[in-house]
Design a protein around this motif. Structure first.
Motif, short mmCIF file in Angstrom:
data_model
loop_
_atom_site.label_atom_id
_atom_site.label_comp_id
_atom_site.label_asym_id
_atom_site.label_seq_id
_atom_site.Cartn_x
_atom_site.Cartn_y
_atom_site.Cartn_z
N ARG A 1 0.45 -1.58 13.83
CA ARG A 1 1.37 -1.55 12.89
C ARG A 1 2.80 -1.53 12.20
O ARG A 1 2.43 -1.70 10.99
CB ARG A 1 0.78 -0.04 12.67
N TYR B 1 4.91 -6.65 4.39
CA TYR B 1 5.88 -4.96 4.50
C TYR B 1 6.52 -4.79 3.17
O TYR B 1 7.99 -4.56 2.62
CB TYR B 1 7.38 -4.50 5.23
N MET C 1 3.28 4.73 -5.55
CA MET C 1 2.11 4.08 -5.85
C MET C 1 1.20 5.27 -5.73
O MET C 1 0.31 4.54 -6.64
CB MET C 1 2.58 3.46 -4.89
C1 LIG Z 1 -2.47 10.73 11.70
C2 LIG Z 1 -1.84 8.52 11.61
C3 LIG Z 1 -2.70 7.97 11.38
C4 LIG Z 1 -3.07 6.47 11.42
N1 LIG Z 1 -3.96 5.84 11.51
C5 LIG Z 1 -3.97 4.72 11.57
C6 LIG Z 1 -5.39 4.10 12.20
O1 LIG Z 1 -6.44 4.50 12.16
N2 LIG Z 1 -4.97 2.15 11.45
C7 LIG Z 1 -4.06 2.06 11.57
O2 LIG Z 1 -3.99 0.57 10.80
N3 LIG Z 1 -3.16 2.48 10.89
C8 LIG Z 1 -2.52 4.01 11.03
N4 LIG Z 1 -1.98 4.41 10.76
C9 LIG Z 1 -0.70 4.12 10.35
C10 LIG Z 1 -0.83 4.31 8.85
O3 LIG Z 1 -1.99 4.62 8.04
C11 LIG Z 1 -0.55 2.62 8.02
O4 LIG Z 1 0.94 2.44 8.46
C12 LIG Z 1 -1.09 3.12 6.53
O5 LIG Z 1 -2.21 1.91 6.70
C13 LIG Z 1 -0.12 2.58 5.47
O6 LIG Z 1 -0.42 2.71 4.29
P1 LIG Z 1 0.58 3.79 3.56
O7 LIG Z 1 -0.16 3.79 2.09
O8 LIG Z 1 0.79 4.95 4.12
O9 LIG Z 1 1.59 2.93 3.55
P2 LIG Z 1 3.26 2.92 3.68
O10 LIG Z 1 3.77 4.40 4.82
O11 LIG Z 1 3.42 4.47 2.96
O12 LIG Z 1 4.35 2.48 3.73
C14 LIG Z 1 4.15 1.28 4.34
C15 LIG Z 1 5.01 0.19 3.71
O13 LIG Z 1 4.80 -0.68 2.65
C16 LIG Z 1 5.15 -0.25 2.11
N5 LIG Z 1 4.36 -0.31 0.98
C17 LIG Z 1 3.51 0.67 0.22
N6 LIG Z 1 2.82 0.49 -0.82
C18 LIG Z 1 3.26 -0.75 -1.20
C19 LIG Z 1 2.51 -1.78 -2.36
N7 LIG Z 1 1.90 -1.05 -2.81
N8 LIG Z 1 3.01 -3.05 -2.50
C20 LIG Z 1 4.18 -3.39 -1.54
N9 LIG Z 1 4.35 -2.49 -0.83
C21 LIG Z 1 4.20 -1.31 -0.53
C22 LIG Z 1 5.78 0.85 2.01
O14 LIG Z 1 7.37 0.66 1.12
C23 LIG Z 1 6.37 0.76 3.37
O15 LIG Z 1 7.05 -0.44 3.67
C24 LIG Z 1 -1.96 5.65 11.21
C25 LIG Z 1 -0.83 6.53 10.64
C26 LIG Z 1 -0.66 8.42 10.92
C27 LIG Z 1 0.33 8.88 10.61
#
Ligand SMILES: Cc1cc2nc3c(=O)[nH]c(=O)nc-3n(C[C@H](O)[C@H](O)[C@H](O)COP(=O)(O)OP(=O)(O)OC[C@H]3O[C@@H](n4cnc5c(N)ncnc54)[C@H](O)[C@@H]3O)c2cc1C
Ligand code: SF4
Ligand code: SF4
Lengths: 519, 350
Positions: free
Chosen positions: A479, A228, A125
């Motif tokens: 999360r 999700y 995306m």
């Molecule tokens: C180092 C680290 C620090 C973090 N800190 C935090 C924090 O402070 N607070 C917090 O809340 N989380 C935190 N997280 C978790 C992570 O940031 C969240 O889960 C984040 O919001 C996921 O976003 P992403 O774009 O990486 O989604 P992805 O990991 O790419 O996707 C998450 C889910 O959503 C789906 N998805 C992705 N994009 C879309 C879309 N456009 N439409 C529909 N579905 C979609 C995917 O299939 C997957 O199931 C952290 C993770 C890491 C690794």
């Protein structure tokens, strides 16, 4: 003998995990089976004839082999970089026809392989990263959903604006976050990132492009928010924003996790700070962060709340620790570790280029860079728990005991999440724990790998042990990205899961969209 | 590149260490322009992890402007621009697949090789008597404008070093081989001197080739002159030359932070405090094989900003801004109006 039911390709069979099925069984990471590729060439031909660029090959697919968790590995058959809603719609329509699974990935920061494709198409995306429009007067922004929160912040700052709340991680995407939650250190006041969404453009699993909000196509909106990626792909989002403000940070240090959490909850309940959260260094060195962007609240904090906090300032705590270790010289290694962490990590939060007049600018940059520098690695092992406020201390203490059993050093990150009564329908079967009122609390358990070598099984057993606490206490996973499919029924019960499964089957007849994540 | 000098201790990790955090992508001009994860430093590092060759990565390797923005943000301390330079070197030296005719190389490569093999380089000018003297390496862009060079030299009050390594800088850019003898003589001639260099890429490599030496970009050197600094204004937008800044980031980020506090001007830094390049010409553009760079970067720097004047460190940035705005654009050297005010100061050296 275990009976494996026959499952029609492209559909999901009955869940073999009964609520008590996993008790007592030694668990290991098991990636979902790879999709068998039936009909792939015809699917690809149709896509390409429709002008969609699809990359194949070991390099194009290999770069998506895992997520931030680095424990689940899988290869897509091909990769599409999202460009616009029309293209995504065509992709999903074609995928429904040919029954080809589509896995959506934003920042790929999931830790249990939810954004890893086990065959089929990986839809990246982040190709949709434009800000569509900013309404500075109305304090809203319309953006493509693949955008990273940091890139959104860059654009907003040129107009002296900011988003409300987002993960303390610059490279989470907006769409991925709205789908899983999004917790910030201001979530105790503002709720999770998903609460900031006003409306969405969604491409449904069958390829329809639909605008939705609480008032327009409300049911779809409620399922997509915190959903999700089961009920549609978010391609655009309208979010609430606010004027930009820097922060004044205060750090209090505790030798007891329990006391620190009690103080955190006092602050949250009384709306006594703008930002709050806990970050532990060791069991006996716990940091409560309190920050302000409003002068009134800061003044009120000093007048009414500061004296009630039981934590020490940095110097006071250093003296306490010096006394503590002077009397326990055999614990000198622990003292050295503490000193080393202080020397390495503390300066990150005080870098001159982010401070002006004792205020911190761009906290997400500061925190995110520190997180990746000091905790980041190819394997981010961060299971989490979310509970109602009254169960939080118990959950954290039990989780902390699990950390102690599995790792020498680890960090806990705790934060409150204000719940919006009007958003109750959004929260169903989500990271928000059932039964929470007022606030939910989340804790992330993060071992320090420190160059150590652990097996995947070790990590997985650790995560299972944390998740088991959630099942036992009727909690959720804040999360939720961190929650494994096998736990869903155990946490939410058959009735709720089956209701959502029926909705999913209706919306996604071939069960192609993000199919291994929840159901 | 000869291994002895090119492989530097300052490049502690390679692409294998990439964790996929994407922080480098956020600052990359290729990403801003194309929004294609393949055209990013992360995309290249991950592709290399999957066994990609230089030829597989020709597109991003040639599109990269070697601005160095990705280097300081990488939490794994991967030398990302070094990785791109190495890939360019591999591409430049790549043999054609068996049975195919030799690959076409722009004539520039052959000319450059010939120059580096045969040209007798003059020694430093006679004014440079002491090894401890600070010397100035102006580079071809300044040399092409003698009047401008004269003004700059007057402001800096530094001798121009006759061998400014322009051939080496060009070879670094193209990924061409640098003969060991040529490199050695260049580096030896600079040993012991403090160096002011207009070419940020050369400065980057000098850090590796002459560890412990004192080096500075032209922007910081000019800005340390009172005649220049006193003419900066709070209403200016100050545009940093990114290569020199990122080559010595930990020191320069503090330097620019202090400049901003002192002057009150706005800087071309993003929220990660990384210098946004005003233009991002890739290899093809530098070789004259592609049309001029578009205005994405300069427009992004200006978005939401209304300075009274734009002050640039890099001559090339003047054109980038003049194409898109009527706001006056000046080079730092044009600020130092009164040469009598020129004071020699070594303040910005570490
Ligand atoms: C180092 C680290 C620090 C973090 N800190 C935090 C924090 O402070 N607070 C917090 O809340 N989380 C935190 N997280 C978790 C992570 O940031 C969240 O889960 C984040 O919001 C996921 O976003 P992403 O774009 O990486 O989604 P992805 O990991 O790419 O996707 C998450 C889910 O959503 C789906 N998805 C992705 N994009 C879309 C879309 N456009 N439409 C529909 N579905 C979609 C995917 O299939 C997957 O199931 C952290 C993770 C890491 C690794
Ligand atoms: S050097 Fe600049 S253009 Fe090249 S990859 Fe790094 S940030 Fe991108
Ligand atoms: S910043 Fe470094 S570790 Fe992170 S994605 Fe880029 S190259 Fe990889």
């Amino acid at each position: 003998m275990l009976k494996i039911p026959l499952v029609e390709p492209g559909t999901v069979g009955p869940c073999p995990v009964a609520s008590d099925a996993l008790q007592g069984i030694k668990r290991q990471q098991t990636n979902p089976a790879r999709w068998n590729g039936a009909g792939w060439p015809a699917f690809v031909a149709t896509l390409r004839a429709g002008g969609v660029e699809l990359a194949e090959g070991s390099v194009a697919c290999g770069v998506y082999a895992t997520d931030a968790g680095g424990t689940a590995y899988g290869l897509p058959h091909g990769v599409v970089i999202a460009r616009n809603a029309g293209q995504v719609s065509f992709l999903l329509k074609t995928a429904q026809t040919h029954r080809v699974p589509v896995t959506v990935r934003g920042g790929g920061l999931t830790t249990e392989g939810e954004s890893v494709a086990f065959g089929g198409v990986l839809l990246d995306m982040i190709g949709m990263s434009r800000v569509v429009s900013i309404d500075a007067a109305g304090l809203t922004v319309r953006t493509e959903a693949g955008i990273f929160w940091h890139s959104l912040a860059e654009e907003l700052r040129r107009e002296n604006l900011d988003y409300l709340s987002a993960p303390l991680n610059m490279t989470s995407s907006v769409g991925g976050t709205l789908g899983v939650g999004g917790i910030d250190v201001n979530s105790a006041r503002l709720g999770c990132s998903a609460d900031q969404a006003i409306s969405l453009q969604v491409v449904t699993p069958s390829g329809e492009i639909v605008e939705c909000s609480d008032s327009e196509n409300g049911e779809l909106f409620q399922r997509v928010i915190l959903g999700y990626g089961q009920f549609g792909i978010i391609t655009e989002a309208t979010l609430r924003i606010r004027p930009y403000t820097p922060l004044r940070m205060y750090y209090y240090y505790y030798s007891s996790l329990r006391v620190a959490i009690e103080d955190l909850q006092i602050l949250d309940r009384n709306d006594a700070s703008d930002y709050s959260g806990i970050l532990t260094i060791m069991d006996c060195a716990v940091n409560l962060l309190v920050a302000f962007d409003s002068d009134e609240r800061e003044a009120a904090f000093h007048a009414h709340w500061k004296s009630r906090l039981r934590g020490y300032g940095e110097t006071g705590f250093a003296l306490c620790m010096a006394g503590h270790y002077a009397l326990r010289p055999w614990k000198f290694r622990e003292a050295l570790y503490l000193l080393q962490r202080k020397r390495e990590v503390f300066p990150e939060f005080r870098r001159a280029e982010y401070m002006r007049d004792k205020k911190m600018y761009d906290r997400t940059v500061v925190f995110s860079r520190a997180v990746w520098k000091h905790w980041g690695s190819k394997q981010m092992v961060i299971p989490d728990l979310a509970t109602p406020a009254d169960k939080f201390i118990e959950a954290v203490e039990r989780g902390n005991a699990v950390c102690r059993k599995y790792f020498t050093h680890y960090t806990l990150y705790c934060v409150g999440i204000k719940l919006r009564p009007e958003h109750l329908p959004h929260y169903e079967m989500s990271c928000i724990p059932p039964g929470a009122e007022g606030w939910a609390y989340g804790c992330e358990f993060e071992p320090m790998i420190e160059g150590g070598i652990y097996s995947r099984d070790h990590f997985q057993s650790f995560k299972n042990a944390i998740y088991d606490i959630g099942v036992d206490m009727g909690a959720s996973y804040y999360r939720f990205g961190g929650m494994m499919k096998g736990y869903i029924r155990r946490v939410f019960g058959d009735a709720l899961v089956d209701r959502h499964l029926a909705m999913k089957r209706k919306a996604d007849p071939a069960m192609i969209l993000n199919r291994d994540v929840i159901f | 590149m000869p291994a002895t000098l090119a492989k530097a201790p300052a490049a502690p990790r390679d692409f294998a260490a990439c964790s996929g955090c994407s922080l480098c992508l956020l600052v990359c001009p290729m990403w801003r322009r194309h929004h294609d994860p393949r055209l990013t430093p992360e995309g290249m590092a991950k592709a290399l992890q999957c066994g990609a060759t230089a030829a597989d990565l020709a597109d991003p390797v040639e599109t990269c402007s070697l601005c160095g923005a990705c280097d300081p943000v990488c939490p794994e301390r991967i030398d990302l621009s070094g990785m791109v330079m190495e890939l360019r070197h591999q591409l430049a030296g790549a043999l054609p697949p068996p049975g195919l005719p030799p690959m076409e190389r722009p004539a520039l490569f052959a000319e450059l090789q010939a120059r580096m093999q045969h040209e007798e380089r003059p020694a430093g000018p006679s004014q440079v008597s002491l090894r401890s003297d600070t010397v100035f390496l102006p580079g071809p862009a300044l040399r092409a404008d003698p009047a401008f060079l004269e003004r700059t030299v007057a402001l800096l009050n530094l001798p121009v070093f006759a061998d400014d390594g322009d051939d080496i800088a060009l070879a670094l850019e193209l990924g061409a081989d640098i003969p060991q003898t040529r490199l050695q003589s260049f580096v030896d001639s600079l040993r012991g001197h403090s160096i002011v260099a207009a070419d940020g890429l050369l400065l980057r490599q000098l850090r590796r080739w002459l560890p412990g030496s004192k080096r500075m970009g032209l922007g910081a050197a000019l800005c340390s002159r009172a005649a220049v600094r006193s003419n900066l204004a709070a209403t200016d937008l100050y545009v940093i030359e990114p290569r020199a800044c990122h080559a010595d980031y930990e020191r320069m980020v503090i330097y620019y932070n202090n400049l901003q506090i002192e002057i009150g001007c706005s800087l071309s830094l993003d929220l990660q405090r990384i210098a946004i390049p005003a233009s991002a010409p890739g290899l093809r553009h530098r070789l004259g094989l592609a049309a001029a760079d578009d205005d994405t970067q300069a427009r992004w720097i200006l978005r939401g900003r209304t300075p009274e004047r734009i002050v640039v460190e890099d001559l090339a940035d003047i054109a980038a801004f003049r194409r898109i705005t009527d706001i006056p654009v000046v080079h730092l050297a044009e600020l130092g109006g009164d040469p009598t005010m020129i004071r020699k100061t070594a303040r910005a050296f570490n």
